[in-house]
Design a protein around this motif. Sequence first.
Motif, PDB file in Angstrom:
ATOM      1  N   LEU A 291     -32.207 119.459 -88.183  1.00  0.00           N
ATOM      2  CA  LEU A 291     -30.808 119.798 -87.921  1.00  0.00           C
ATOM      3  C   LEU A 291     -30.666 121.263 -87.514  1.00  0.00           C
ATOM      4  O   LEU A 291     -29.915 121.610 -86.604  1.00  0.00           O
ATOM      5  CB  LEU A 291     -29.958 119.508 -89.159  1.00  0.00           C
ATOM      6  CG  LEU A 291     -29.716 118.028 -89.477  1.00  0.00           C
ATOM      7  CD1 LEU A 291     -29.049 117.876 -90.839  1.00  0.00           C
ATOM      8  CD2 LEU A 291     -28.877 117.369 -88.410  1.00  0.00           C
ATOM      9  N   GLY A 294     -31.860 121.713 -84.043  1.00  0.00           N
ATOM     10  CA  GLY A 294     -30.859 121.173 -83.125  1.00  0.00           C
ATOM     11  C   GLY A 294     -29.712 122.129 -82.911  1.00  0.00           C
ATOM     12  O   GLY A 294     -29.238 122.313 -81.781  1.00  0.00           O
ATOM     13  N   MET A 295     -29.232 122.768 -83.978  1.00  0.00           N
ATOM     14  CA  MET A 295     -28.145 123.732 -83.851  1.00  0.00           C
ATOM     15  C   MET A 295     -28.556 124.898 -82.965  1.00  0.00           C
ATOM     16  O   MET A 295     -27.791 125.345 -82.103  1.00  0.00           O
ATOM     17  CB  MET A 295     -27.735 124.241 -85.231  1.00  0.00           C
ATOM     18  CG  MET A 295     -26.996 123.221 -86.079  1.00  0.00           C
ATOM     19  SD  MET A 295     -26.516 123.876 -87.701  1.00  0.00           S
ATOM     20  CE  MET A 295     -25.271 125.087 -87.207  1.00  0.00           C
ATOM     21  N   MET A 298     -28.790 123.772 -79.316  1.00  0.00           N
ATOM     22  CA  MET A 298     -27.451 123.610 -78.740  1.00  0.00           C
ATOM     23  C   MET A 298     -26.831 124.968 -78.442  1.00  0.00           C
ATOM     24  O   MET A 298     -26.127 125.131 -77.437  1.00  0.00           O
ATOM     25  CB  MET A 298     -26.572 122.803 -79.686  1.00  0.00           C
ATOM     26  CG  MET A 298     -26.910 121.321 -79.726  1.00  0.00           C
ATOM     27  SD  MET A 298     -25.741 120.402 -80.746  1.00  0.00           S
ATOM     28  CE  MET A 298     -26.291 118.719 -80.445  1.00  0.00           C
ATOM     29  N   ILE A 305     -22.132 124.687 -82.889  1.00  0.00           N
ATOM     30  CA  ILE A 305     -21.782 123.634 -83.834  1.00  0.00           C
ATOM     31  C   ILE A 305     -21.061 124.245 -85.033  1.00  0.00           C
ATOM     32  O   ILE A 305     -21.603 125.111 -85.717  1.00  0.00           O
ATOM     33  CB  ILE A 305     -23.039 122.883 -84.312  1.00  0.00           C
ATOM     34  CG1 ILE A 305     -23.809 122.307 -83.117  1.00  0.00           C
ATOM     35  CG2 ILE A 305     -22.667 121.784 -85.299  1.00  0.00           C
ATOM     36  CD1 ILE A 305     -23.054 121.277 -82.336  1.00  0.00           C
ATOM     37  N   LEU A 308     -21.904 120.290 -89.032  1.00  0.00           N
ATOM     38  CA  LEU A 308     -23.218 119.702 -88.833  1.00  0.00           C
ATOM     39  C   LEU A 308     -23.158 118.223 -88.452  1.00  0.00           C
ATOM     40  O   LEU A 308     -24.072 117.711 -87.822  1.00  0.00           O
ATOM     41  CB  LEU A 308     -24.065 119.871 -90.095  1.00  0.00           C
ATOM     42  CG  LEU A 308     -24.956 121.123 -90.136  1.00  0.00           C
ATOM     43  CD1 LEU A 308     -25.723 121.179 -91.438  1.00  0.00           C
ATOM     44  CD2 LEU A 308     -25.912 121.165 -88.964  1.00  0.00           C
ATOM     45  N   VAL A 311     -23.844 117.522 -84.805  1.00  0.00           N
ATOM     46  CA  VAL A 311     -25.202 117.467 -84.270  1.00  0.00           C
ATOM     47  C   VAL A 311     -25.606 116.017 -84.058  1.00  0.00           C
ATOM     48  O   VAL A 311     -26.175 115.643 -83.038  1.00  0.00           O
ATOM     49  CB  VAL A 311     -26.194 118.166 -85.226  1.00  0.00           C
ATOM     50  CG1 VAL A 311     -27.614 118.042 -84.699  1.00  0.00           C
ATOM     51  CG2 VAL A 311     -25.824 119.625 -85.405  1.00  0.00           C
ATOM     52  N   GLU A 312     -25.300 115.191 -85.039  1.00  0.00           N
ATOM     53  CA  GLU A 312     -25.603 113.766 -84.952  1.00  0.00           C
ATOM     54  C   GLU A 312     -24.599 113.048 -84.061  1.00  0.00           C
ATOM     55  O   GLU A 312     -24.964 112.233 -83.218  1.00  0.00           O
ATOM     56  CB  GLU A 312     -25.581 113.162 -86.356  1.00  0.00           C
ATOM     57  CG  GLU A 312     -25.684 111.655 -86.381  1.00  0.00           C
ATOM     58  CD  GLU A 312     -25.238 111.079 -87.720  1.00  0.00           C
ATOM     59  OE1 GLU A 312     -25.387 109.866 -87.884  1.00  0.00           O
ATOM     60  OE2 GLU A 312     -24.735 111.832 -88.564  1.00  0.00           O
ATOM     61  N   GLY A 662     -25.284 119.349 -74.475  1.00  0.00           N
ATOM     62  CA  GLY A 662     -25.138 119.167 -75.913  1.00  0.00           C
ATOM     63  C   GLY A 662     -25.406 117.729 -76.329  1.00  0.00           C
ATOM     64  O   GLY A 662     -26.024 117.473 -77.371  1.00  0.00           O
ATOM     65  N   GLN A 665     -29.113 117.218 -76.346  1.00  0.00           N
ATOM     66  CA  GLN A 665     -29.738 117.803 -77.530  1.00  0.00           C
ATOM     67  C   GLN A 665     -29.377 117.025 -78.793  1.00  0.00           C
ATOM     68  O   GLN A 665     -30.185 116.907 -79.717  1.00  0.00           O
ATOM     69  CB  GLN A 665     -29.328 119.270 -77.673  1.00  0.00           C
ATOM     70  CG  GLN A 665     -29.906 120.194 -76.626  1.00  0.00           C
ATOM     71  CD  GLN A 665     -31.430 120.175 -76.606  1.00  0.00           C
ATOM     72  OE1 GLN A 665     -32.075 120.008 -77.630  1.00  0.00           O
ATOM     73  NE2 GLN A 665     -31.997 120.338 -75.419  1.00  0.00           N
ATOM     74  N   GLY A 666     -28.151 116.493 -78.840  1.00  0.00           N
ATOM     75  CA  GLY A 666     -27.761 115.680 -79.989  1.00  0.00           C
ATOM     76  C   GLY A 666     -28.626 114.439 -80.122  1.00  0.00           C
ATOM     77  O   GLY A 666     -29.030 114.050 -81.222  1.00  0.00           O
ATOM     78  N   VAL A 669     -32.096 115.511 -81.361  1.00  0.00           N
ATOM     79  CA  VAL A 669     -32.106 115.765 -82.805  1.00  0.00           C
ATOM     80  C   VAL A 669     -32.173 114.455 -83.576  1.00  0.00           C
ATOM     81  O   VAL A 669     -32.979 114.301 -84.504  1.00  0.00           O
ATOM     82  CB  VAL A 669     -30.850 116.562 -83.223  1.00  0.00           C
ATOM     83  CG1 VAL A 669     -30.711 116.599 -84.740  1.00  0.00           C
ATOM     84  CG2 VAL A 669     -30.917 117.975 -82.675  1.00  0.00           C
TER      85      VAL A 669
END
Length: 885
Positions: A291, A294-295, A298, A305, A308, A311-312, A662, A665-666, A669
């Motif tokens: 996570l 991922g942040m 992004m 973000i 959190l 992210v998902e 984004g 990338q989401g 992740v």
Amino acid sequence: MSTAFPEHLTADQAKQRLSKFGSNTLPEAKPPKLIGIFVRQFISPFIYVLFVAALVSFFLGQHINAFFIFAVLILNAVIGTIQEFSAEKAASALKEMVPSYAYVIRDNKVVKINSADLVVGDLVKLVSGDKIPADIRLCSHDDLQVDESMITGESMAVEKSLEPGCLVLEGDRQKAVNDTDDKGRDKPCFCYAGTVVMRGRGLGHVIATGENTEIGKIASDVGHEQTKPPLLLRIETFTLRITYGILLLIALIFIITLIRGDNLGSVFLLAVALAVSAIPEGLPAAITVALAIGMRRMARVKVIIRNLLAVEALGSCTYIASDKTGTLTVNEMTIKNICLTDNSRYQVSGQGLNPEGEISACEQGGKIARVELLVVAGLLANEAYLEQSPQGWSGQGDMVDVAFLLLAHKYGLDYQTTRKACPELGQIPYESENAYCASVNLYRGKNTVFVKGSVEKLLTMCAPEQAMAGVTAQANALAARGQRVLGLAYRQVDSIDGQLDQALHGLTFIGLVGMIDPLRPEVPDAIAECKQADINVAMITGDHPDTALALAREAGIADRKMLAVTGEQLAQAYRQGKSSFSLCIHGSNVFARVSPHQKKQIIDQLMHDGDFVAVTGDGVNDAPALTQAHVGIAMGLRGTDVARESADIILTDDNFASIVQGIRQGRVVYNNIRKVIFLLISTGAAEILLVLFSLLFSTPLPLFPLQLLWLNLVTNGIQDVALAFEPAEGNELRQQARPPDEAIFNPLMIERVLINALVMGTLAFSFFKWQLDAGVAEAQARNLTLLLMVLFENVHVLNSRSEHLSIFRQYFFGNKFLLFGMLAAQGIHIAAMYTPGLKDWLALSPVTLQQWTMLLLIASILIVVDEGHKLYHKRFLSASRENFL
């Protein structure tokens, strides 16, 4: 600027006060001490089970096992402490990437500064959507309404007013409200830090900053506890179920073995081995790393973000409801065409914030002088500022207003001189629900009301004979060329008695302008990627339908057959019921002349129909839709404070293409989290099978608890974290969006876990038993079996890099952390064979190159099996799709 403002500070005075009083920041909760973070790592059911296992080992005389388990618990806590501390630093760094700004008057100029640099005495401008940056005493306002619910708890916006008795600024001392006066804070001339301007405008002096503000006094007494993201909570729930399941299994095995008459010590040793095998000790740390990575990734693509969950969630989007201005376009308005009511037409040259250009008549004999009234109306019904600096020209305020100031410059008028010569007597600021703004000025000796807004709105305010079909036709013609169209009107009045809006009737229509805001060059490709990713993109705007449709076609959002749906059509469909409204929404991707309330209705209906919706917005009226959507995306450059506060994600460049990056990338992740889980659960399941086979075939334990812990936390623990660094596979935007309610353990993952665990467990136990049957000593058989499991992990981590792609189609060096992890895991284990003390605790001994090669060949069978499964799954899906079609 020559505009006269109330008393305010100079830049030098502000600098001195900032140095004396410090920055305008709220006191932050004290970060937890390292010892507190360290202790918190032991509050977990995993740890409890391992702790009990260590105690059991100790009382059974297995002191080395007990010591090693305790050592592993300490090591795990240290790793967790480092991860949590790193996450705290990452969160702080991300906050700094989205600073809060304030507009202040310094040296008789409006300047934009970081809110942290505000000082007592600063004169601050407030507009709708602003988060008030400090405690302020108003000196003027226009229909100012403030949401003070965060302080008072009252949900209704508070109307502000000026009245005698409000405390005044005393020198440069910070003094907001007399503490002994309980009613002081309720005075309507005060605005408080942290509250939000919902409507209107205001101008006031800062009377308290930082911890001296009302919210600062509250914040100093309140701690902030970070909540875990829902994904992590779901995984923790899943691992809890694993823990409870294995405890139940241990209890059953314990009863069976006791009934069978086995030695109690052996039974406990078996139970400890099962507990150690089943618990994925490294899972929470690895997911936290995924996570956090991922942040950061992004953030590199301009996506910050705030929550959190996003992210998902961003990777699950099936529908993006995008604003137009500044998101799909560059947000640099330039007036290109002018049409007056006498049917004369004019062209304007120049582009963007460059004031160079001129106004020229389209017809021969046209007189530029006719344009003057329109130019004056545009610069007086206006709240923007334009100035030149060594870096070039810059505008502050709405870009539409800035475009009218540039038009005045091209006409030859100095807007500051004109404003000074035509003093403002009253105004109605622009609010999106009104679709117009108005100002009354002393123009050529007469009180004149100037109005600027949508053509449809202005025509309803004009005299009946002014509502001409010709004006509408001109507006439609410009809009069809993709231009944003605004009308201007005026009326002379004797005096303004009461509210200015009461004078907005019987206006004389002056003319209209067509302005362009070019499409961002990267948007068409981004839209195409969305379509490839099975994501529908819609434009929701307040602009003219023809303008919206022309731009949507250029961007690839709409085809030539698609028509725009207007706010009026939406309202009619909504009255007819949900089914009609749903058909109306799904019949187009372009929605024009839409009110903020209708935008929320659209989002609600899409969510009801099963879409996972991301919505963009920048204004105070977008806040309900941003909050309602699954993922709210606010503009970091031009977005209001209230929009940013309502959103889960902030775009630091206001660019639609950043949303697409984004989403990519989401998905990366989420895929990486699945890879980590697959690796840990399948290897854990293989270890359980290894132990159960020994029970079933009445053999000694293939691996002792100590060896299983070594396998899980030392060798595998390096590789699972490295998987979190996996780059994009390249096909993320060619995959269908994941259903939002899909469990992490979907049928594909369950299938892969069972197959790989069965292969590893069966081969490892078969090898162990073969060694025993061949007369190899039990200790040496365990030594070789442990090395085989380490090699299985090295091979299996390569299988885990993708659920669909063959390892032979992946760039081998794409994840250097993973390669390092594999070499480190193997190197650490081989080094342990030669390390005095450690090799005795783990019952290890060196192996020959021939033995290592043989074990590697056995481990490689796992690649063949997993590659075969991927190939079968790919062909099966292709055949199923062909049969379906």
